[in-house]
Write an enzyme that holds these catalytic residues in place. Sequence first.
Site, PDB file in Angstrom:
ATOM      1  N   ASP A  30       0.853  -1.184   0.000  1.00 16.41           N
ATOM      2  CA  ASP A  30       0.000   0.000   0.000  1.00 16.41           C
ATOM      3  C   ASP A  30       0.892   1.238   0.000  1.00 16.41           C
ATOM      4  OD1 ASP A  30      -2.737   0.714   0.159  1.00 16.41           O
ATOM      5  OD2 ASP A  30      -2.541   1.235   2.271  1.00 16.41           O
TER       6      ASP A  30
ATOM      7  N   TYR B  88       2.291   4.871   1.162  1.00 21.29           N
ATOM      8  CA  TYR B  88       2.264   5.592   2.437  1.00 21.29           C
ATOM      9  C   TYR B  88       1.052   6.532   2.448  1.00 21.29           C
ATOM     10  CZ  TYR B  88       7.148   4.072   2.984  1.00 21.29           C
ATOM     11  OH  TYR B  88       8.304   3.331   3.104  1.00 21.29           O
TER      12      TYR B  88
ATOM     13  N   PHE C 115       7.972   1.456  -0.662  1.00 24.16           N
ATOM     14  CA  PHE C 115       8.961   1.663   0.406  1.00 24.16           C
ATOM     15  C   PHE C 115       9.713   2.986   0.293  1.00 24.16           C
ATOM     16  CE2 PHE C 115       8.654  -3.049   0.394  1.00 24.16           C
ATOM     17  CZ  PHE C 115       8.265  -3.232   1.713  1.00 24.16           C
TER      18      PHE C 115
ATOM     19  N   HIS D  33       8.645  -9.430   6.600  1.00 21.86           N
ATOM     20  CA  HIS D  33       8.506  -8.021   6.222  1.00 21.86           C
ATOM     21  C   HIS D  33       9.496  -7.180   7.020  1.00 21.86           C
ATOM     22  CE1 HIS D  33       6.631  -4.072   5.618  1.00 21.86           C
ATOM     23  NE2 HIS D  33       6.040  -4.611   4.556  1.00 21.86           N
TER      24      HIS D  33
END
Length: 223
Positions: free
Chosen positions: A66, A68, A79, A188
């Site tokens: 998703d 930010y 990221f 993760h």
Amino acid sequence: MDVVIEQSWKQELKEEFGKPYFVQIVNFLKDEKKAGKVIYPPGKLIFSAFECTPFDKVKVVIIGQDPYHNPGQAHGLCFSVPDKVPPPPSLVNIFKELNADLDIPIPQTGNLEKWAKQGVLLLNASLTVQANTPMSHSQLGWHTFTDEVIKHISMEKEHVVFLLWGKFAQNKEVLIDASKHKVLKAAHPSPLSAYNGFFGCGHFSKTNNWLRETGEKPIDWSI
């Protein structure tokens, strides 16, 4: 309907843009904007990952979940954050692993465009999100679109490295032909899970070893 996306991807994914689910995405985003909703990333940056990494340049795929959802962070690359924006916790941990794996100094910026321009497709499964509302567009149809992106890479390219961090990304493994691509899995990089197998995974060096073995130029992971 005209979608502003890098030309090689536009050709590769041309069948998707006229499908009902994609038309629904576009109409939904237009309606939300008219209603005054704040959507990240800004419209011109929604397809930044494709702009930075044309289809024929893809060598590595990193799958995020998703964008930010806080102001100023999302710019279309999973990221990654723009210059002068502090790296979020998961990205801080990515940089820690990078340092431990390849002895690369912790970068001063969280902008990963340098990776993207070398062939690292930084792909979020959802390409938009409502401000301050994580996963708000996860049921919108984006996953159908980005699954097709992964399938096209798997079917039409060879020797690509897929970095699947966390259970969400690892669920995409079924879309990948592991007989001709390299699939690397780890926890993760979130602070909640990084110590459960992300730290010490060595994915950056393993990626470069695979690229060398298959005759590709390795990635310069420094920023």
